[in-house]
Design a protein around this motif. Structure first.
Motif, mmCIF file in Angstrom:
data_model
loop_
_atom_site.group_PDB
_atom_site.id
_atom_site.type_symbol
_atom_site.label_atom_id
_atom_site.label_comp_id
_atom_site.label_asym_id
_atom_site.label_seq_id
_atom_site.Cartn_x
_atom_site.Cartn_y
_atom_site.Cartn_z
ATOM 1 N N GLY A 6 0.806 -1.211 0.000
ATOM 2 C CA GLY A 6 0.000 0.000 0.000
ATOM 3 C C GLY A 6 0.842 1.265 0.000
ATOM 4 O O GLY A 6 2.076 1.221 0.081
ATOM 5 N N TRP A 7 0.119 2.403 -0.116
ATOM 6 C CA TRP A 7 0.732 3.731 -0.090
ATOM 7 C C TRP A 7 0.541 4.337 1.290
ATOM 8 O O TRP A 7 -0.525 4.211 1.891
ATOM 9 C CB TRP A 7 0.079 4.654 -1.116
ATOM 10 N N THR A 8 1.541 5.047 1.764
ATOM 11 C CA THR A 8 1.432 5.822 2.996
ATOM 12 C C THR A 8 2.063 7.191 2.762
ATOM 13 O O THR A 8 2.780 7.395 1.785
ATOM 14 C CB THR A 8 2.141 5.122 4.171
ATOM 15 N N GLY A 9 1.779 8.108 3.685
ATOM 16 C CA GLY A 9 2.299 9.464 3.533
ATOM 17 C C GLY A 9 1.219 10.392 3.034
ATOM 18 O O GLY A 9 0.157 10.534 3.652
ATOM 19 N N ALA A 10 1.473 11.026 1.883
ATOM 20 C CA ALA A 10 0.520 12.005 1.337
ATOM 21 C C ALA A 10 -0.750 11.343 0.833
ATOM 22 O O ALA A 10 -1.744 12.026 0.579
ATOM 23 C CB ALA A 10 1.182 12.800 0.215
ATOM 24 N N ILE A 11 -0.720 10.030 0.661
ATOM 25 C CA ILE A 11 -1.914 9.314 0.229
ATOM 26 C C ILE A 11 -1.926 7.953 0.908
ATOM 27 O O ILE A 11 -0.891 7.311 1.056
ATOM 28 C CB ILE A 11 -1.962 9.184 -1.312
ATOM 29 N N GLU A 12 -3.096 7.544 1.348
ATOM 30 C CA GLU A 12 -3.260 6.248 1.994
ATOM 31 C C GLU A 12 -4.154 5.393 1.107
ATOM 32 O O GLU A 12 -5.322 5.716 0.893
ATOM 33 C CB GLU A 12 -3.901 6.407 3.385
ATOM 34 N N SER A 13 -3.596 4.323 0.585
ATOM 35 C CA SER A 13 -4.374 3.470 -0.309
ATOM 36 C C SER A 13 -3.667 2.138 -0.477
ATOM 37 O O SER A 13 -2.452 2.041 -0.313
ATOM 38 C CB SER A 13 -4.548 4.140 -1.677
ATOM 39 N N THR A 14 -4.441 1.113 -0.807
ATOM 40 C CA THR A 14 -3.877 -0.193 -1.135
ATOM 41 C C THR A 14 -4.013 -0.501 -2.621
ATOM 42 O O THR A 14 -3.657 -1.595 -3.062
ATOM 43 C CB THR A 14 -4.568 -1.302 -0.319
ATOM 44 N N GLU A 15 -4.530 0.473 -3.388
ATOM 45 C CA GLU A 15 -4.660 0.287 -4.830
ATOM 46 C C GLU A 15 -3.292 0.393 -5.500
ATOM 47 O O GLU A 15 -2.462 1.228 -5.115
ATOM 48 C CB GLU A 15 -5.600 1.331 -5.425
ATOM 49 N N LEU A 16 -3.074 -0.423 -6.508
ATOM 50 C CA LEU A 16 -1.809 -0.344 -7.238
ATOM 51 C C LEU A 16 -1.634 1.006 -7.917
ATOM 52 O O LEU A 16 -0.526 1.533 -7.995
ATOM 53 C CB LEU A 16 -1.739 -1.457 -8.299
ATOM 54 N N GLU A 17 -2.729 1.585 -8.421
ATOM 55 C CA GLU A 17 -2.683 2.842 -9.168
ATOM 56 C C GLU A 17 -3.463 3.914 -8.432
ATOM 57 O O GLU A 17 -4.629 3.711 -8.083
ATOM 58 C CB GLU A 17 -3.257 2.630 -10.567
ATOM 59 N N VAL A 18 -2.843 5.044 -8.164
ATOM 60 C CA VAL A 18 -3.491 6.160 -7.474
ATOM 61 C C VAL A 18 -3.166 7.452 -8.205
ATOM 62 O O VAL A 18 -2.213 7.517 -8.985
ATOM 63 C CB VAL A 18 -3.042 6.271 -6.001
ATOM 64 N N GLN A 19 -3.973 8.500 -7.959
ATOM 65 C CA GLN A 19 -3.702 9.831 -8.488
ATOM 66 C C GLN A 19 -3.513 10.792 -7.324
ATOM 67 O O GLN A 19 -4.247 10.745 -6.327
ATOM 68 C CB GLN A 19 -4.838 10.299 -9.398
ATOM 69 N N LEU A 20 -2.539 11.675 -7.472
ATOM 70 C CA LEU A 20 -2.160 12.582 -6.390
ATOM 71 C C LEU A 20 -2.075 14.002 -6.923
ATOM 72 O O LEU A 20 -1.391 14.254 -7.924
ATOM 73 C CB LEU A 20 -0.810 12.145 -5.814
ATOM 74 N N LEU A 21 -2.770 14.933 -6.279
ATOM 75 C CA LEU A 21 -2.705 16.347 -6.646
ATOM 76 C C LEU A 21 -1.529 16.991 -5.933
ATOM 77 O O LEU A 21 -1.455 17.004 -4.704
ATOM 78 C CB LEU A 21 -4.001 17.058 -6.258
#
Length: 543
Positions: A148-163
């Motif tokens: 998963g992703w941690t920090g500015a975005i929290e997600s377990t999706e392989l693909e995320v979008q970040l502003l």
């Protein structure tokens, strides 16, 4: 008359003088010169004035002001002052340039993998323009998995979008999960190859005479995805030596030793084999030590030792003596769920079965292994005939005086192993000692071939004893027939004068997509010989 002439003359002189005075030229005033100043703002800002028509010599002060997420960059003539004063001396057109604020996006990676960055709606230089949307895609490496992703975005999706509207940090975590409920054979592999005592020596834990090669085992003890090491060393003295765990720093080269990682570290005497498995059901690796004790200088026999186990807990590991088994000479062990009840049971080379209740509480059951065979030095459990039950392999000293006919397969049925349901593999004259068993499907038929690691052994001729090395390969015919096809599958398979070898590994160690076969300790063979073979698609070729 004379008076009249005088008057005319005087009048003429006056007119003449008057005419001279009125002919002097007069300079008109200079004309007023004006210029046009045109001021404008590019995207992202404004200017305090748009200019106009100004007389030459006048000055015009203008300020460029950014808006929102923009910064003032410069004027079109290269001037970098947001507020400037222009002296009017020509027609001039100037544009204030603005650029979006740029913020760094820091992507950290834990474990093995990479992150692909793709801009969705803006351009990119060194940093991202403020307001840019970035698509991040996690790509695990090899057998690693994305967590998963941690920090500015929290997600377990392989693909995320970040502003990106400010400086941001994100971490992509990858982990490698090992199934420690498998038979112990599957955990005698690592991502690296090394001389076993080297790590201990580098960290100052090595004493001359310490034995490492026979007891080394591999597992991810701190669950970070990297393979660590456990050593249960011995030096042929009847004394206890603390067990050592070396944690991989992540590069397969540098390891960390924490002497407090094991509680109650009483130690072992002379471990011949360490086997890995999750014995207490917490999905962490535990270690069982097959301890044959020591043979001190001048002694004529090994004295045997207590068997022991490392069990995981919240603080690391706890060392325990397995009191269910008497003190004995134990040269090997293996584990597997032979009864298919969901936990790992243990078989020792002395013929003992430790039946697990799922929480590492073991019961000694003497009825499971129904055989009088002795002289077992190495053993493994694996499903060789693909019937869903683990089969038991035993091998060792196949001499008449050891009552060992040869390497034997006891077929499993979920309840016991007996001579009545077994098969003996072809033995080799003068190569009667088997120190290791390996399995691999070489002909891609779905059944595992058997590789035996042999050394010298011949009754009545001890000059061969533990001298030289030889590999024997059996082709598996659907789990019911095993044919010696050594010369079909390996080009160089023996050396009578070479030093005997302890463990082999069969795996793709160099990640080239093909198997390699190699001695697990490249320095053990002596004489600078490195036993290493590459699989060419049909045969192992010695390098």
């Amino acid at each position: 008359m004379r008076k009249l002439l005088f008057l005319l003359t005087a009048f003429t002189l006056i007119l003449s003088c008057s005419s001279d005075e009125t002919s002097t030229p007069v300079t008109p005033p200079a004309p007023i010169v004006k210029y046009t100043i045109t001021l404008s703002a590019g995207e992202g800002g404004t200017v305090s004035t748009t200019g106009g028509e100004y007389e030459a010599g006048q000055t015009v002060t203008v300020t460029a002001t950014p808006q929102g997420e923009y910064l003032f960059k410069d004027w079109s003539d290269g001037n970098t002052n947001a507020t400037r004063t222009i002296t009017v001396n020509s027609n001039t057109t100037l544009t204030a340039n603005f650029e979006k604020k740029k913020y760094p996006l820091t992507v950290n990676i834990e474990g093995e993998g990479e992150v692909l960055e793709e801009i969705v709606n803006s351009g990119r230089t060194t940093d991202y323009d403020s307001g840019t949307t970035v698509k991040l895609t996690a790509v695990p490496a090899g057998d690693w998995e994305f967590v998963g992703w941690t920090g500015a975005i929290e997600s377990t999706e392989l693909e995320v979008q970040l502003l990106v509207s400010e400086s941001k940090n994100v971490t992509a975590t990858f982990i490698r999960n090992f199934d420690y409920s498998q038979p112990s054979y599957y955990h005698f592999k690592a991502d690296f190859r090394f001389e076993p005592s080297e790590i201990a020596r580098n960290l100052g834990n090595y004493n001359e005479g310490d034995g490492y090669i026979t007891s080394v085992a591999y597992a991810d003890f701190n669950l970070d995805g990297y393979i660590d090491l456990v050593y249960a060393k011995g030096n042929n003295t009847i004394s206890l030596h603390p067990v050592e765990i070396y944690l991989n720093s992540g590069d397969n080269k540098n390891f960390i030793y924490n002497e407090n990682y094991i509680q109650n570290n009483l130690g072992t005497e002379g471990v011949r084999k360490s086997i890995i498995g999750d014995f207490n059901g917490d999905k962490k690796p535990d270690v069982f030590f097959a301890d044959h004790g020591a043979e001190p200088a001048g002694a004529t026999q090994y004295y045997g030792a207590k068997q022991s186990i490392l069990l995981s807990n919240n603080d690391g590991y706890q060392f325990n003596v397995v009191n269910e088994i008497p003190k004995e000479f134990n040269h090997g062990a293996c584990s597997g769920d032979f009864d298919n009840d969901g936990d790992l049971d243990i078989f020792t080379a002395t013929g003992h079965f430790l039946v697990n209740d799922g929480n590492a509480n073991f019961t000694l059951n003497e009825d499971i292994f129904e055989s009088d065979v002795v002289g077992i030095f190495t053993t493994e459990m694996i499903d060789i005939n693909n019937d869903g039950f683990l089969d038991l392999f035993v091998a060792g000293h196949s001499f008449e005086d050891w009552d060992m006919k040869g390497p034997t397969i006891f077929y499993g049925n979920g309840s016991n192993f007996s001579d009545a349901n077994s098969i003996v593999l072809n033995d080799l004259t003068s190569w009667g000692v088997v120190t290791d068993i390996d399995f691999v499907d070489l002909n891609n038929d779905g059944f595992l071939e058997i590789l035996l690691n042999r050394t010298g052994g011949l009754k009545d001729d001890w000059s061969y004893f533990y001298k030289g090395w030889r590999i024997q390969i059996f082709e598996n015919n659907m789990g019911t027939e095993f044919i010696d096809e050594t010369q079909k599958y390996i080009d160089v398979y023996q050396d009578r004068d070479g030093r005997w070898t302890v463990w082999y590994r069969v795996q793709d160690i160099d990640l080239d997509g093909e198997l390699e076969l190699f001695d697990d300790d490249p320095t053990h063979n002596g004489n600078g010989i490195d036993l290493f073979w590459d699989w060419n698609g049909s045969m192992f070729i010695k390098k």
